[in-house]
Scaffold this motif. Structure first.
Motif, PDB file in Angstrom:
ATOM      1  N   VAL A  46      79.613  20.945  20.800  1.00  0.00           N
ATOM      2  CA  VAL A  46      79.915  21.957  21.658  1.00  0.00           C
ATOM      3  C   VAL A  46      80.969  22.861  21.181  1.00  0.00           C
ATOM      4  O   VAL A  46      80.955  22.770  19.725  1.00  0.00           O
ATOM      5  CB  VAL A  46      80.897  21.086  22.799  1.00  0.00           C
ATOM      6  N   SER A  47      81.566  23.844  21.748  1.00  0.00           N
ATOM      7  CA  SER A  47      82.335  24.573  21.155  1.00  0.00           C
ATOM      8  C   SER A  47      83.783  24.705  22.125  1.00  0.00           C
ATOM      9  O   SER A  47      83.604  24.413  23.236  1.00  0.00           O
ATOM     10  CB  SER A  47      81.907  26.182  21.020  1.00  0.00           C
ATOM     11  N   LEU A  48      84.716  25.201  21.591  1.00  0.00           N
ATOM     12  CA  LEU A  48      86.137  25.244  22.284  1.00  0.00           C
ATOM     13  C   LEU A  48      86.252  26.506  22.940  1.00  0.00           C
ATOM     14  O   LEU A  48      86.074  27.496  22.417  1.00  0.00           O
ATOM     15  CB  LEU A  48      87.392  25.151  21.154  1.00  0.00           C
ATOM     16  N   LYS A  49      86.167  26.491  24.389  1.00  0.00           N
ATOM     17  CA  LYS A  49      86.105  27.638  25.330  1.00  0.00           C
ATOM     18  C   LYS A  49      87.461  28.495  25.296  1.00  0.00           C
ATOM     19  O   LYS A  49      87.462  29.730  25.316  1.00  0.00           O
ATOM     20  CB  LYS A  49      85.780  27.277  26.588  1.00  0.00           C
ATOM     21  N   ALA A  50      88.663  27.625  25.119  1.00  0.00           N
ATOM     22  CA  ALA A  50      89.761  28.116  25.206  1.00  0.00           C
ATOM     23  C   ALA A  50      90.553  28.297  23.917  1.00  0.00           C
ATOM     24  O   ALA A  50      89.854  28.127  22.876  1.00  0.00           O
ATOM     25  CB  ALA A  50      90.747  27.299  26.040  1.00  0.00           C
ATOM     26  N   SER A  51      91.438  29.419  23.900  1.00  0.00           N
ATOM     27  CA  SER A  51      91.891  29.537  22.551  1.00  0.00           C
ATOM     28  C   SER A  51      93.206  28.979  22.107  1.00  0.00           C
ATOM     29  O   SER A  51      93.608  28.578  20.992  1.00  0.00           O
ATOM     30  CB  SER A  51      92.791  31.166  22.404  1.00  0.00           C
ATOM     31  N   LYS A  52      93.396  27.895  23.254  1.00  0.00           N
ATOM     32  CA  LYS A  52      94.617  26.717  22.924  1.00  0.00           C
ATOM     33  C   LYS A  52      94.146  25.395  23.589  1.00  0.00           C
ATOM     34  O   LYS A  52      93.972  25.639  24.887  1.00  0.00           O
ATOM     35  CB  LYS A  52      95.942  27.217  23.267  1.00  0.00           C
ATOM     36  N   ALA A  53      94.043  24.462  23.081  1.00  0.00           N
ATOM     37  CA  ALA A  53      93.571  22.888  23.804  1.00  0.00           C
ATOM     38  C   ALA A  53      94.369  22.068  23.166  1.00  0.00           C
ATOM     39  O   ALA A  53      94.582  21.718  22.239  1.00  0.00           O
ATOM     40  CB  ALA A  53      92.299  22.883  23.564  1.00  0.00           C
ATOM     41  N   ASN A  54      95.138  21.294  24.092  1.00  0.00           N
ATOM     42  CA  ASN A  54      96.013  20.234  23.859  1.00  0.00           C
ATOM     43  C   ASN A  54      95.053  18.900  23.498  1.00  0.00           C
ATOM     44  O   ASN A  54      94.025  18.866  24.391  1.00  0.00           O
ATOM     45  CB  ASN A  54      96.770  19.611  25.053  1.00  0.00           C
TER      46      ASN A  54
END
Length: 174
Positions: A46-54
């Motif tokens: 998958v890919s990271l949708k957000a520019s910041k993820a905890n």
């Protein structure tokens, strides 16, 4: 005595053959594991949708944040599911639990070779469209057994699959 030994060996062979026949379906079913929440394959990219993820130690808001992913579109691999949480890993193997709303099914890859040639066609001796630096994140489009078509920085072309991370070695995409 020989007769008893033959019966024993004959019975043992029958038991072994039955075990192999019963094990074969189990192996094929285990080859593709499915997530208990989404029924999608595990592992999957998958890919990271957000520019910041905890990134948390466990699958809930009460678990401690171990670190923060800060690179939008970074490819990740999902290794487990629990409710609205997905356990993910990045290219370096670092990972933890991330809320599913921060992830996207859009596929991206990371270039793992410096100055990787982006070719016009899926052949080593074709014209080069561009060169990609180590660590570039690109959109994944198509994949053949050995090559993938990607898009990065306004350029589109083909790269050898073993020079990118974010796609399975045996994966084919149309």
């Amino acid at each position: 005595m020989k007769r008893l030994a033959r019966r024993f060996l004959s019975g043992l062979c029958a038991v072994a053959a039955a075990a192999v026949m019963h094990a074969a379906p189990a192996l094929s079913e285990d080859a593709i594991k499915r997530g208990p929440v989404t029924n999608l394959p595990i592992p999957r990219y998958v890919s990271l949708k957000a520019s910041k993820a905890n990134v948390r130690r466990g699958p809930s808001l009460t678990h401690r944040i171990d670190w923060i992913f800060k690179r939008r579109n970074m490819p990740l691999v999902v290794t487990a599911e629990h409710g609205h949480w997905r356990r993910v890993q990045d290219i370096e193997g670092a990972g933890g639990w991330v809320h599913y709303s921060l992830l996207s099914g859009s596929r991206t890859v990371i270039v793992t070779a410096d100055m990787l040639p982006l070719n016009m066609r899926a052949e080593a001796d074709t014209a080069m469209v561009a060169q990609l630096e180590l660590g570039v994140v690109a959109e994944l489009q198509k994949c053949s057994p050995d090559w993938c078509r990607i898009s990065a920085g306004g350029y589109k072309g083909w790269v050898q699959k073993d020079n990118i991370w974010g796609v399975a070695a045996d994966e084919i995409r149309d």
